[in-house]
Design a protein around this motif. Structure first.
Motif, PDB file in Angstrom:
ATOM      1  N   ARG A  32      67.409 -10.369 -11.602  1.00 24.23           N
ATOM      2  CA  ARG A  32      67.513 -11.831 -11.526  1.00 24.23           C
ATOM      3  C   ARG A  32      68.646 -12.302 -10.612  1.00 24.23           C
ATOM      4  O   ARG A  32      68.629 -13.436 -10.141  1.00 24.23           O
ATOM      5  CB  ARG A  32      67.678 -12.413 -12.930  1.00 24.23           C
ATOM      6  CG  ARG A  32      66.463 -12.150 -13.812  1.00 24.23           C
ATOM      7  CD  ARG A  32      66.509 -12.931 -15.107  1.00 24.23           C
ATOM      8  NE  ARG A  32      65.339 -12.653 -15.929  1.00 24.23           N
ATOM      9  CZ  ARG A  32      64.162 -13.254 -15.804  1.00 24.23           C
ATOM     10  NH1 ARG A  32      64.000 -14.156 -14.868  1.00 24.23           N
ATOM     11  NH2 ARG A  32      63.152 -12.950 -16.605  1.00 24.23           N
ATOM     12  N   GLY A  33      69.609 -11.461 -10.350  1.00 23.45           N
ATOM     13  CA  GLY A  33      70.696 -11.875  -9.467  1.00 23.45           C
ATOM     14  C   GLY A  33      70.416 -11.641  -7.997  1.00 23.45           C
ATOM     15  O   GLY A  33      71.208 -12.037  -7.139  1.00 23.45           O
ATOM     16  N   LEU A  34      69.288 -11.031  -7.705  1.00 24.50           N
ATOM     17  CA  LEU A  34      68.952 -10.687  -6.330  1.00 24.50           C
ATOM     18  C   LEU A  34      68.514 -11.920  -5.547  1.00 24.50           C
ATOM     19  O   LEU A  34      67.752 -12.760  -6.041  1.00 24.50           O
ATOM     20  CB  LEU A  34      67.823  -9.652  -6.325  1.00 24.50           C
ATOM     21  CG  LEU A  34      67.331  -9.160  -4.957  1.00 24.50           C
ATOM     22  CD1 LEU A  34      68.434  -8.400  -4.237  1.00 24.50           C
ATOM     23  CD2 LEU A  34      66.103  -8.277  -5.134  1.00 24.50           C
ATOM     24  N   GLU A  35      68.987 -12.034  -4.316  1.00 23.62           N
ATOM     25  CA  GLU A  35      68.541 -13.097  -3.421  1.00 23.62           C
ATOM     26  C   GLU A  35      67.686 -12.477  -2.322  1.00 23.62           C
ATOM     27  O   GLU A  35      67.994 -11.399  -1.817  1.00 23.62           O
ATOM     28  CB  GLU A  35      69.735 -13.831  -2.814  1.00 23.62           C
ATOM     29  CG  GLU A  35      70.547 -14.602  -3.844  1.00 23.62           C
ATOM     30  CD  GLU A  35      71.678 -15.397  -3.210  1.00 23.62           C
ATOM     31  OE1 GLU A  35      72.046 -15.083  -2.059  1.00 23.62           O
ATOM     32  OE2 GLU A  35      72.184 -16.315  -3.865  1.00 23.62           O
ATOM     33  N   ILE A  36      66.620 -13.185  -1.970  1.00 24.79           N
ATOM     34  CA  ILE A  36      65.661 -12.660  -1.002  1.00 24.79           C
ATOM     35  C   ILE A  36      65.476 -13.651   0.141  1.00 24.79           C
ATOM     36  O   ILE A  36      65.349 -14.859  -0.075  1.00 24.79           O
ATOM     37  CB  ILE A  36      64.293 -12.393  -1.665  1.00 24.79           C
ATOM     38  CG1 ILE A  36      64.421 -11.294  -2.732  1.00 24.79           C
ATOM     39  CG2 ILE A  36      63.247 -11.993  -0.625  1.00 24.79           C
ATOM     40  CD1 ILE A  36      63.169 -11.110  -3.567  1.00 24.79           C
ATOM     41  N   VAL A  37      65.479 -13.122   1.360  1.00 23.29           N
ATOM     42  CA  VAL A  37      65.099 -13.902   2.531  1.00 23.29           C
ATOM     43  C   VAL A  37      63.767 -13.336   3.010  1.00 23.29           C
ATOM     44  O   VAL A  37      63.702 -12.198   3.468  1.00 23.29           O
ATOM     45  CB  VAL A  37      66.149 -13.823   3.648  1.00 23.29           C
ATOM     46  CG1 VAL A  37      65.688 -14.621   4.867  1.00 23.29           C
ATOM     47  CG2 VAL A  37      67.491 -14.337   3.155  1.00 23.29           C
ATOM     48  N   MET A  38      62.696 -14.108   2.858  1.00 22.83           N
ATOM     49  CA  MET A  38      61.349 -13.650   3.219  1.00 22.83           C
ATOM     50  C   MET A  38      60.974 -14.169   4.595  1.00 22.83           C
ATOM     51  O   MET A  38      61.017 -15.379   4.859  1.00 22.83           O
ATOM     52  CB  MET A  38      60.335 -14.154   2.185  1.00 22.83           C
ATOM     53  CG  MET A  38      58.897 -13.734   2.475  1.00 22.83           C
ATOM     54  SD  MET A  38      58.679 -11.936   2.281  1.00 22.83           S
ATOM     55  CE  MET A  38      57.334 -11.626   3.445  1.00 22.83           C
ATOM     56  N   VAL A  39      60.591 -13.245   5.489  1.00 22.11           N
ATOM     57  CA  VAL A  39      60.204 -13.619   6.844  1.00 22.11           C
ATOM     58  C   VAL A  39      58.705 -13.384   7.024  1.00 22.11           C
ATOM     59  O   VAL A  39      58.231 -12.247   6.912  1.00 22.11           O
ATOM     60  CB  VAL A  39      60.979 -12.812   7.904  1.00 22.11           C
ATOM     61  CG1 VAL A  39      60.629 -13.306   9.308  1.00 22.11           C
ATOM     62  CG2 VAL A  39      62.475 -12.919   7.671  1.00 22.11           C
ATOM     63  N   SER A  40      57.975 -14.464   7.261  1.00 22.69           N
ATOM     64  CA  SER A  40      56.536 -14.361   7.476  1.00 22.69           C
ATOM     65  C   SER A  40      56.072 -15.606   8.214  1.00 22.69           C
ATOM     66  O   SER A  40      56.870 -16.475   8.569  1.00 22.69           O
ATOM     67  CB  SER A  40      55.799 -14.206   6.140  1.00 22.69           C
ATOM     68  OG  SER A  40      54.451 -13.834   6.361  1.00 22.69           O
ATOM     69  N   ARG A  41      54.783 -15.699   8.440  1.00 24.62           N
ATOM     70  CA  ARG A  41      54.234 -16.861   9.137  1.00 24.62           C
ATOM     71  C   ARG A  41      54.295 -18.090   8.238  1.00 24.62           C
ATOM     72  O   ARG A  41      54.100 -17.986   7.019  1.00 24.62           O
ATOM     73  CB  ARG A  41      52.799 -16.589   9.588  1.00 24.62           C
ATOM     74  CG  ARG A  41      52.702 -15.475  10.624  1.00 24.62           C
ATOM     75  CD  ARG A  41      51.260 -15.105  10.934  1.00 24.62           C
ATOM     76  NE  ARG A  41      51.202 -13.947  11.820  1.00 24.62           N
ATOM     77  CZ  ARG A  41      50.933 -14.004  13.125  1.00 24.62           C
ATOM     78  NH1 ARG A  41      50.716 -15.181  13.694  1.00 24.62           N
ATOM     79  NH2 ARG A  41      50.887 -12.911  13.856  1.00 24.62           N
ATOM     80  N   LEU A  42      54.516 -19.228   8.847  1.00 21.78           N
ATOM     81  CA  LEU A  42      54.718 -20.464   8.110  1.00 21.78           C
ATOM     82  C   LEU A  42      53.560 -20.774   7.169  1.00 21.78           C
ATOM     83  O   LEU A  42      53.758 -21.299   6.072  1.00 21.78           O
ATOM     84  CB  LEU A  42      54.922 -21.624   9.089  1.00 21.78           C
ATOM     85  CG  LEU A  42      55.219 -22.999   8.492  1.00 21.78           C
ATOM     86  CD1 LEU A  42      56.512 -22.970   7.674  1.00 21.78           C
ATOM     87  CD2 LEU A  42      55.322 -24.047   9.599  1.00 21.78           C
ATOM     88  N   HIS A  43      52.345 -20.417   7.581  1.00 17.83           N
ATOM     89  CA  HIS A  43      51.145 -20.696   6.788  1.00 17.83           C
ATOM     90  C   HIS A  43      51.203 -20.040   5.410  1.00 17.83           C
ATOM     91  O   HIS A  43      50.547 -20.504   4.467  1.00 17.83           O
ATOM     92  CB  HIS A  43      49.909 -20.208   7.555  1.00 17.83           C
ATOM     93  CG  HIS A  43      48.619 -20.465   6.859  1.00 17.83           C
ATOM     94  ND1 HIS A  43      48.145 -21.739   6.599  1.00 17.83           N
ATOM     95  CD2 HIS A  43      47.688 -19.606   6.350  1.00 17.83           C
ATOM     96  CE1 HIS A  43      46.983 -21.654   5.972  1.00 17.83           C
ATOM     97  NE2 HIS A  43      46.690 -20.383   5.822  1.00 17.83           N
ATOM     98  N   PHE A  44      51.998 -18.974   5.277  1.00 19.36           N
ATOM     99  CA  PHE A  44      52.048 -18.231   4.024  1.00 19.36           C
ATOM    100  C   PHE A  44      53.189 -18.659   3.101  1.00 19.36           C
ATOM    101  O   PHE A  44      53.387 -18.060   2.045  1.00 19.36           O
ATOM    102  CB  PHE A  44      52.166 -16.730   4.307  1.00 19.36           C
ATOM    103  CG  PHE A  44      51.069 -16.180   5.178  1.00 19.36           C
ATOM    104  CD1 PHE A  44      49.754 -16.605   5.037  1.00 19.36           C
ATOM    105  CD2 PHE A  44      51.343 -15.240   6.162  1.00 19.36           C
ATOM    106  CE1 PHE A  44      48.737 -16.099   5.835  1.00 19.36           C
ATOM    107  CE2 PHE A  44      50.339 -14.728   6.970  1.00 19.36           C
ATOM    108  CZ  PHE A  44      49.035 -15.157   6.809  1.00 19.36           C
ATOM    109  N   ALA A  45      53.931 -19.662   3.490  1.00 21.11           N
ATOM    110  CA  ALA A  45      55.109 -20.066   2.708  1.00 21.11           C
ATOM    111  C   ALA A  45      54.757 -20.415   1.274  1.00 21.11           C
ATOM    112  O   ALA A  45      55.538 -20.171   0.346  1.00 21.11           O
ATOM    113  CB  ALA A  45      55.805 -21.247   3.383  1.00 21.11           C
ATOM    114  N   ALA A  46      53.562 -20.976   1.059  1.00 19.63           N
ATOM    115  CA  ALA A  46      53.164 -21.407  -0.285  1.00 19.63           C
ATOM    116  C   ALA A  46      53.091 -20.249  -1.274  1.00 19.63           C
ATOM    117  O   ALA A  46      53.246 -20.453  -2.482  1.00 19.63           O
ATOM    118  CB  ALA A  46      51.812 -22.119  -0.223  1.00 19.63           C
TER     119      ALA A  46
END
Length: 339
Positions: A32-46
């Motif tokens: 639960r303390g982990l922070e994530i930066v997700m890199v992908s195409r904008l269309h998949f943000a949802a």
């Protein structure tokens, strides 16, 4: 105390990115303390909007992030997040270049092992090694395990309260069952004959079928179905968007899909999915997270599978494997699943 921050890359395809979202939900629940930066195409943000402690950073591979110079620009953008680890869940040319920049800068990283040789053994015609491969989502988890994060995947569907799209709140109660259908796929060898779906629609007049996915041509097909069948409703071209589609799927009684993103979207919102397979096979590791192989509709034949991604023909006794799946098989499975 400084929180640990991990950069995660997976740029495509839609189903694979949805599967990454399923994994990150499990990862966050256990760390639960982990922070994530997700890199992908904008269309998949949802796919990632309701994951806590997650920042979504879009990549525009045909625009400002195109080519090595563009990836260098992306690298400079991502460094600002002050990440601790890099998890490359794609292992393609783009992600390799980006990962190389991070490696050269001294970041600790791990890269997806796609198991390419085992997949080749599974799809070859002669001396085929027909055994289940490691599930893709477990391969994703292995990347984090190699970075020191323990993670246990229970492979169960998990429902979460999601709002009903406003335009659908009054529609869902009108029929006995509400069934989602994602009948399209990127490759033709993964698409069940569209005429077959008409037999399915006729066989369940008390069920409402919601059609998902596709471009302009598919939108015309779905619109035609809607005109000819009172129990068919097309969502293609509507104002739902990906987030709205996920919300709607979460409120359906069942999803039906090809081996495609529709199955993985169902997994993402905890909905059961019946899936139809032709040139591809669940043994390749791409069955939706939490879905059952018992819900896979397929014909067993020694030529199957011929392809991991469905981009190659799979002739079985002179017939495409996907065409050997009959309407009767699908109708029977749907009856069993909705009793």
């Amino acid at each position: 105390m400084k929180k640990v921050r991990v950069l995660v890359t997976r740029f495509s395809a839609m189903g694979d990115v949805a599967m990454v979202a399923s994994l990150l939900r499990e990862l966050q629940a256990q760390h639960r303390g982990l922070e994530i930066v997700m890199v992908s195409r904008l269309h998949f943000a949802a796919f990632f909007e309701d994951i806590p402690n997650l920042i979504f950073h879009p990549i525009f591979p045909e625009e400002q992030h195109k080519g090595p110079k563009g990836l260098w620009r992306l690298f400079q953008e991502l460094k600002k997040y002050k990440i601790d680890y890099v998890a490359d869940l794609h292992n393609n040319i783009r992600s390799k270049i980006l990962t190389l920049f991070f490696k050269t800068a001294g970041y600790r990283l791990a890269i997806l092992d796609k198991g390419r040789q085992h997949k080749k053994d599974l799809i070859r015609r002669r001396n085929k090694v027909f055994t289940p491969l490691r599930p893709t989502i477990e391969r994703y988890a292995d990347v984090f395990r190699s970075l020191g994060f323990s993670i246990k995947l229970d492979n169960k569907l998990k429902k979460k309260d999601r709002p009903i799209p406003l335009n659908y709140a009054g529609i869902l109660p009108l029929f006995e069952k509400n069934i989602g259908v994602a009948p399209f796929a990127q490759h033709p060898y993964k698409v069940w004959k569209l005429d077959n779906w008409e037999q399915v629609f006729r066989s369940f007049p008390r069920y409402r079928f919601f059609i998902f996915g596709g471009g302009r041509q598919e939108q015309e097909t779905a619109a035609n179905w809607s005109q000819h069948f009172a129990n068919v409703h097309s969502t293609i071209g509507s104002s739902l968007g990906v987030q709205g589609e996920l919300n709607l799927i979460s409120h359906l009684d069942l999803m039906m899909s090809m081996d495609s993103s529709g199955m993985h979207m169902a997994s993402l919102v905890g909905s059961r999915c019946l899936s139809i397979w032709g040139a591809t096979h669940p043994y390749a590791g791409f069955l939706g997270y939490g879905q059952s192989i018992q819900d896979c509709i397929q014909v067993e034949h020694p030529n199957r599978p011929s392809s991991i991604y469905g981009n190659k023909s799979c002739l079985c006794d002179g017939v495409e494997a996907i065409d050997m799946v009959t309407p009767e098989m699908v109708i029977s499975k749907l009856k069993q699943a909705t009793r």
